[in-house]
Enzyme design. Structure first.
Site, PDB file in Angstrom:
ATOM      1  N   THR A  27      -3.201   5.145  -3.913  1.00  0.00           N
ATOM      2  CA  THR A  27      -2.108   5.872  -3.254  1.00  0.00           C
ATOM      3  C   THR A  27      -0.780   5.661  -3.986  1.00  0.00           C
ATOM      4  O   THR A  27       0.050   6.558  -4.032  1.00  0.00           O
ATOM      5  CB  THR A  27      -1.964   5.421  -1.792  1.00  0.00           C
ATOM      6  OG1 THR A  27      -1.892   3.991  -1.759  1.00  0.00           O
ATOM      7  CG2 THR A  27      -3.147   5.859  -0.963  1.00  0.00           C
ATOM      8  N   THR A  28      -0.595   4.457  -4.552  1.00  0.00           N
ATOM      9  CA  THR A  28       0.628   4.204  -5.328  1.00  0.00           C
ATOM     10  C   THR A  28       0.554   4.935  -6.666  1.00  0.00           C
ATOM     11  O   THR A  28       1.519   5.577  -7.096  1.00  0.00           O
ATOM     12  CB  THR A  28       0.811   2.683  -5.551  1.00  0.00           C
ATOM     13  OG1 THR A  28       0.730   2.021  -4.296  1.00  0.00           O
ATOM     14  CG2 THR A  28       2.146   2.380  -6.196  1.00  0.00           C
ATOM     15  N   ASP A  84      -8.855  -0.151   2.339  1.00  0.00           N
ATOM     16  CA  ASP A  84      -8.881   0.426   0.992  1.00  0.00           C
ATOM     17  C   ASP A  84     -10.166   0.044   0.263  1.00  0.00           C
ATOM     18  O   ASP A  84     -10.812   0.877  -0.363  1.00  0.00           O
ATOM     19  CB  ASP A  84      -7.666  -0.058   0.178  1.00  0.00           C
ATOM     20  CG  ASP A  84      -6.373   0.610   0.632  1.00  0.00           C
ATOM     21  OD1 ASP A  84      -6.423   1.340   1.636  1.00  0.00           O
ATOM     22  OD2 ASP A  84      -5.331   0.406  -0.005  1.00  0.00           O
ATOM     23  N   ASP A 110       0.857  -1.183   0.000  1.00  0.00           N
ATOM     24  CA  ASP A 110       0.000   0.000   0.000  1.00  0.00           C
ATOM     25  C   ASP A 110       0.903   1.246   0.000  1.00  0.00           C
ATOM     26  O   ASP A 110       1.704   1.432   0.914  1.00  0.00           O
ATOM     27  CB  ASP A 110      -0.895  -0.016   1.249  1.00  0.00           C
ATOM     28  CG  ASP A 110      -1.781   1.214   1.331  1.00  0.00           C
ATOM     29  OD1 ASP A 110      -2.485   1.484   0.358  1.00  0.00           O
ATOM     30  OD2 ASP A 110      -1.745   1.906   2.361  1.00  0.00           O
TER      31      ASP A 110
END
Length: 544
Positions: A98-99, A397, A65
């Protein structure tokens, strides 16, 4: 003698201050961000690898994550910290992507680096990036597929399940996604649909067992609290119990050290002791007369009270945490009481069933079938604590994605499909623009291709070949074509149900562009490190 040709040296900053500016500074900032991007690139997508991070105190974390990794990395470069901030913002706002947001921001800066080296003004680049971002977000809103809830509840649930499956595809739990998808969608749909407060989804972790031994509780579950003798005699199962929630201490207090009680006769001391016992008995009697079956309290319930309740077939639990107590009240109804007198029927809650069960090595109290249920609990199992922690992050998530899909029921195809379509659209648009802006918008379009390219790379596929196929498909008008990992080829990801809420993409592009433009606008860094001697010198001791 004339000094007119000499410029006097003016010292404005304290000695030891590091000041660097100009093109070199911008390039230094870009290189720092590219280093962060390289760290996260291998974690993108369903075939992304995990990263093992060991903190200074020896604690290990295994995760892919983006937000978690960046939070745990001890980044010191001031410009690179910007990427940590946008990743956290994406996690808080949307929960996933998020990545992607970090990789996109790095790629925008990488494309801008060539222009900076060629001597182009950073303000021109910023203007071009902002224009391209506006166009891209408008295009996403235009392409997004709207699925309304009122048409078909079953169809809407399937939409949420598809979004949850896509969110889980890059996580540790991707192989168990069928099991967890149902759990996540049930959890979000059990919340108040107006408010959708994900904090009311309790997550409890119990080491042991397999991941699929995890349980969804339609109500509240919390770990058995500390208990005194007599607890085992209490009933552990009820149908339609009456539940009271207290913030009252039900135990005899030990005398304070050095407490002084002056008595004339022994019977006076006995009267003091009896009075203390009478106070607690009055409280217990008042609770018993309300007819409740379960007594919960934030404060301790002592051995006397535990035995008293056991004799009357009442279950009790003291030292219940505030978070669990709040969720119990939301689920069963009633109010928290700070006194045992004058308890009304509306202050008492109820549920269909209550039971205490053994889960792994722990005992849990479960409240099921709650009439007010706007909360639920997920009890997670797994072989190791690191595994359970990563399952929790993965579910967080997925829960956030489903929550966003409920409130914004617009979806786009994942797997690099939307990025390729935006890239094609911006390339076509750039041809209509004159001047340097054309170059910058084309560079933005090229940067968007980093997502499908990196997905291919992480899956061990031929990125060059598949990207050429995708460009060809999008040029023919197949807007939802992306990488299909099942066939190891390209495919229609909308038909294959690889869906993501459009909000994820809009937020990621907006945040990445903001971060890139902000870093490009900084061309000077003044670093004022404190003196190694422990402070500024100059004045001796006692000087004024």
């Amino acid at each position: 003698m004339s000094f007119s040709t000499q410029t006097p040296t003016i010292v404005v900053l304290k000695e030891g201050t590091d000041s660097s500016q100009g093109k070199g500074q911008i390039l230094s900032n870009i290189n720092a961000c590219l280093a962060i991007q390289d760290t996260l690139k291998p974690t993108l997508g369903p075939f992304g690898s995990d990263i093992l991070i060991v903190s200074s105190n020896g604690k290990t974390t295994i995760s892919n994550d983006g937000a978690t990794i960046l939070k745990l990395l001890d980044i010191v470069h001031p410009a690179a910290k910007m990427l940590v901030d946008i990743s956290r913002a994406q996690d808080a706002e949307v929960g996933d992507g998020t990545t992607s947001v970090t990789i996109l921001a790095g790629e925008f800066l990488k494309e801008a680096k060539a222009f900076i080296e060629d001597g182009m003004s950073s303000h021109l680049i910023i203007k071009g990036l902002r224009k391209a971002n506006e166009l891209a977000i408008a295009k996403i809103k235009q392409l997004a597929v709207q699925i309304t809830r009122h048409d078909n509840e079953q169809e809407f649930r399937q939409l949420l399940e598809k979004c949850a499956t896509t969110a889980m595809s890059s996580k540790l739990i991707s192989k168990n996604s069928t099991f967890f998808t149902k759990m996540v969608v049930d959890a979000v749909l059990s919340l108040d649909q107006e408010d959708l407060d994900e904090k009311l989804i309790g997550i409890k972790k119990v080491p042991g067992g397999g991941m699929e031994d995890s349980i969804f509780v339609d109500g509240v579950a919390f770990k058995k609290t500390f208990s005194y003798a007599g607890f085992e005699q209490q009933p552990k199962q009820f149908k339609n119990p009456k539940i009271i929630n207290l913030n009252v201490e039900l135990e005899l207090k030990a005398e304070k050290e050095n407490a002084e009680v002056r008595v004339e006769e022994v019977k006076d001391y006995q009267a003091i002791v009896d009075a203390e016992w009478q106070i607690i008995f009055n409280k217990l009697e008042a609770i018993s007369q309300t007819g409740v079956n379960i007594v919960l309290s934030k404060l301790p319930i002592g051995d006397l009270a535990t035995q008293y309740f056991a004799d009357r077939n009442i279950f009790c639990a003291g030292r219940v945490s505030s978070e669990d107590m709040d969720r119990v009240i939301k689920a069963v109804g009633g109010n928290i009481q700070s006194t045992c007198s004058n308890i009304k029927s509306e202050d008492i809650g109820t549920c269909e069933t209550f039971e205490e069960v053994q889960i792994g090595s722990e005992r849990y109290n479960l409240f099921k079938g709650c009439p007010q249920a706007k909360t639920c609990t997920l009890v997670l199992r797994g072989g190791a604590e690191q595994v359970i922690a990563e399952v929790e992050r993965s579910l967080h998530d997925a829960i956030m994605i489903v929550k966003r899909a409920v409130s914004h029921s617009e979806v786009v195809a994942g797997g690099g499909a939307i990025e390729m379509e935006l890239s094609k659209y911006l390339r076509d648009y750039a041809k209509t623009v004159a001047g340097k802006q054309q170059l910058i918008i084309s560079a933005y379009a090229k940067a968007l291709e980093v997502i499908p390219r990196q997905l291919c790379e992480n899956a061990g596929l031929d990125g060059i070949e598949l990207l050429n196929k995708l460009r060809s498909c999008h040029a023919k008008g197949d807007i939802w074509y992306g990488i299909d990992f099942q066939k190891e080829n390209v495919g229609n990801n909308m038909k294959n149900f690889i869906w993501e809420p459009s909000l994820v993409k809009i937020n990621a592009l907006g945040s990445a562009t903001e971060a890139a433009t902000l870093l490009l606008s900084v061309d000077e860094t003044i670093r004022n490190d404190e003196d190694k001697d422990g402070g500024a010198g100059g004045r001796g001791r006692g000087a004024y």
